[in-house]
Motif scaffolding. Structure first.
Motif, PDB file in Angstrom:
ATOM      1  N   ASP A 254       0.793  -1.225   0.000  1.00  0.00           N
ATOM      2  CA  ASP A 254       0.000   0.000   0.000  1.00  0.00           C
ATOM      3  C   ASP A 254       0.826   1.275   0.000  1.00  0.00           C
ATOM      4  O   ASP A 254       0.290   2.360   0.179  1.00  0.00           O
ATOM      5  N   VAL A 255       2.147   1.159  -0.204  1.00  0.00           N
ATOM      6  CA  VAL A 255       2.999   2.348  -0.195  1.00  0.00           C
ATOM      7  C   VAL A 255       3.620   2.532  -1.570  1.00  0.00           C
ATOM      8  O   VAL A 255       3.869   1.576  -2.311  1.00  0.00           O
ATOM      9  N   GLU A 256       3.896   3.798  -1.927  1.00  0.00           N
ATOM     10  CA  GLU A 256       4.417   4.096  -3.247  1.00  0.00           C
ATOM     11  C   GLU A 256       5.838   3.578  -3.436  1.00  0.00           C
ATOM     12  O   GLU A 256       6.260   3.292  -4.553  1.00  0.00           O
ATOM     13  N   TYR A 257       6.582   3.468  -2.325  1.00  0.00           N
ATOM     14  CA  TYR A 257       7.980   3.043  -2.440  1.00  0.00           C
ATOM     15  C   TYR A 257       8.129   1.550  -2.198  1.00  0.00           C
ATOM     16  O   TYR A 257       9.144   1.087  -1.704  1.00  0.00           O
ATOM     17  N   LYS A 258       7.132   0.780  -2.570  1.00  0.00           N
ATOM     18  CA  LYS A 258       7.109  -0.635  -2.199  1.00  0.00           C
ATOM     19  C   LYS A 258       8.159  -1.470  -2.920  1.00  0.00           C
ATOM     20  O   LYS A 258       8.503  -2.548  -2.477  1.00  0.00           O
ATOM     21  N   PHE A 259       8.668  -0.992  -4.059  1.00  0.00           N
ATOM     22  CA  PHE A 259       9.650  -1.828  -4.748  1.00  0.00           C
ATOM     23  C   PHE A 259      10.755  -0.988  -5.381  1.00  0.00           C
ATOM     24  O   PHE A 259      10.680   0.223  -5.480  1.00  0.00           O
ATOM     25  N   GLY A 260      11.778  -1.671  -5.825  1.00  0.00           N
ATOM     26  CA  GLY A 260      12.931  -1.060  -6.471  1.00  0.00           C
ATOM     27  C   GLY A 260      13.971  -2.133  -6.725  1.00  0.00           C
ATOM     28  O   GLY A 260      14.095  -3.084  -5.967  1.00  0.00           O
ATOM     29  N   THR A 261      14.689  -1.998  -7.786  1.00  0.00           N
ATOM     30  CA  THR A 261      15.615  -3.032  -8.224  1.00  0.00           C
ATOM     31  C   THR A 261      16.690  -2.364  -9.068  1.00  0.00           C
ATOM     32  O   THR A 261      16.486  -1.267  -9.566  1.00  0.00           O
ATOM     33  N   VAL A 262      17.823  -3.029  -9.259  1.00  0.00           N
ATOM     34  CA  VAL A 262      18.802  -2.572 -10.243  1.00  0.00           C
ATOM     35  C   VAL A 262      19.081  -3.718 -11.201  1.00  0.00           C
ATOM     36  O   VAL A 262      18.897  -4.894 -10.857  1.00  0.00           O
ATOM     37  N   GLY A 263      19.515  -3.381 -12.400  1.00  0.00           N
ATOM     38  CA  GLY A 263      19.787  -4.446 -13.358  1.00  0.00           C
ATOM     39  C   GLY A 263      20.536  -3.938 -14.567  1.00  0.00           C
ATOM     40  O   GLY A 263      20.693  -2.727 -14.769  1.00  0.00           O
ATOM     41  N   ALA A 264      21.001  -4.869 -15.384  1.00  0.00           N
ATOM     42  CA  ALA A 264      21.724  -4.532 -16.608  1.00  0.00           C
ATOM     43  C   ALA A 264      21.545  -5.639 -17.635  1.00  0.00           C
ATOM     44  O   ALA A 264      21.383  -6.815 -17.284  1.00  0.00           O
ATOM     45  N   VAL A 265      21.582  -5.242 -18.902  1.00  0.00           N
ATOM     46  CA  VAL A 265      21.591  -6.184 -20.020  1.00  0.00           C
ATOM     47  C   VAL A 265      22.673  -5.725 -20.983  1.00  0.00           C
ATOM     48  O   VAL A 265      22.926  -4.527 -21.133  1.00  0.00           O
ATOM     49  N   ALA A 266      23.321  -6.680 -21.654  1.00  0.00           N
ATOM     50  CA  ALA A 266      24.440  -6.303 -22.515  1.00  0.00           C
ATOM     51  C   ALA A 266      24.571  -7.232 -23.705  1.00  0.00           C
ATOM     52  O   ALA A 266      24.197  -8.410 -23.646  1.00  0.00           O
ATOM     53  N   ARG A 267      25.137  -6.684 -24.779  1.00  0.00           N
ATOM     54  CA  ARG A 267      25.590  -7.456 -25.940  1.00  0.00           C
ATOM     55  C   ARG A 267      27.063  -7.128 -26.131  1.00  0.00           C
ATOM     56  O   ARG A 267      27.439  -5.953 -26.224  1.00  0.00           O
TER      57      ARG A 267
END
Length: 335
Positions: A194-207
């Protein structure tokens, strides 16, 4: 009477030879290498962010982008570039991964990560780790070891010890900002959903320059999560996927919906089996997530090095760079 063929020759003779036989326009070559990163999606509005904080995020994204780009420019592997970019994001307390991870309901930091090699579809993932400085390194170690794909909790910590990965005390991961988010949530007597800051993640994709793809994702999970909850970030096929035949994906958002939709693999399957472009495939699957009630986004790398973003939230911390000279970061949806 002038014959038609003779007339045509006479007309062409009036023009320079370069005009009489114009070569077909050359198609632009795909980039030799390409990289995209993200630092999470969510309610990111310009009016809610100070200029100083906005600049801090942009600088952090650019630093991570540059780190991965250097690996690729030097001829390094896509896997190493993905790790290099994510490591900097895990160390930066601005992002919900590694240092700066959100707190569970019990007031601890539990981190998840995954990585995948597009050459062989080898993968490694960990969940619920509490002392490993760089969860993405642990996920890579699981993949390189090869006996398993997914380790969790105490077992993952034991494996980290066996691989001599760097550990940090609990207080190193905790930040006052994340503690305040948990306290605010409890004071309002609401759940993690029920909160706006409920999620967050970091990531990367590469060729990389050899044409191989890789993807990786790391997260602290959902603020106030309970009962050992695990989201999509460490789930191969939901939060992370890489396949040289199609694309590489790293996701961020409301993990329960991304798991149900199998977002990362679904995008690449549409590319591989239906022949869709990566932007069309990404938009279609994110629309499916939205139809179920979820929000978030993805970064996607095609087998030809096209890097795209797709998200249905107000913003997503993101960036991309390639060997053709592109290098850009963005936060808000309008960018």
């Amino acid at each position: 009477m002038i014959k038609p063929l003779a007339a045509l020759v006479a007309i062409l003779a009036l023009f320079p030879a370069t005009l009489a036989a114009q070569p077909a326009a050359e198609e632009a070559e795909p980039p030799r290498w390409s990289l995209a990163i993200h630092g999470g999606a969510g309610t990111l509005k310009r009016e809610n962010m100070t200029p100083e904080r906005e600049q801090a995020y942009r600088s952090a994204l650019q630093a991570a982008l540059d780190a991965g780009a250097r690996v690729l420019a030097d001829g390094g592997d896509a896997l190493d570039a993905v790790e290099a970019a994510i490591v900097l994001l895990e160390d930066n307390p601005l992002f919900n991964a590694g240092r700066g991870s959100v707190f569970t309901w019990e007031g601890t930091n539990e981190m998840d990560a995954s990585i995948m090699d597009g050459r062989t579809r080898a993968a490694g993932a960990v969940a619920g780790v509490t002392t490993v400085r760089h969860p993405i390194h642990l996920a890579r170690a699981v993949m390189d070891d090869g006996r398993h794909v997914f380790l969790s909790g105490a077992g993952a910590e034991q494996f980290a010890t066996a691989k001599r990965l760097e550990r940090m005390p609990a207080e190193w991961f905790a930040t006052p900002h994340r503690r305040q988010q948990l306290d605010d949530m409890k004071a309002r007597e609401v759940s993690a959903l029920d909160v706006e800051y409920k999620f967050g993640t970091v990531g990367a994709v590469a060729r990389d320059q050899k044409g191989h793809l890789a993807a990786g994702t790391s997260t602290g999970g959902m603020t106030g999560k309970r009962w050992g909850r695990i989201g999509d970030a460490p789930v191969i096929g939901a939060g992370t996927w890489a396949d040289d035949r199609s694309c590489a994906v790293s996701a961020t958002g409301w993990g329960e919906f991304f798991i149900r939709a199998g977002v990362a693999q679904a995008i690449c399957d549409r590319v591989l089996l239906a022949g869709e472009g990566v932007q069309q495939a990404s938009d279609t699957v994110i629309a499916e997530v939205a139809a179920m009630g979820g929000d978030g986004g993805v970064i996607v790398m095609s087998k030809d090095g096209e890097a795209v973003f797709s998200f249905n939230s107000a913003g997503m911390y993101r960036g991309r760079a390639n060997s053709s000279g592109a290098s850009e970061v963005a936060i808000f949806a309008q960018e």
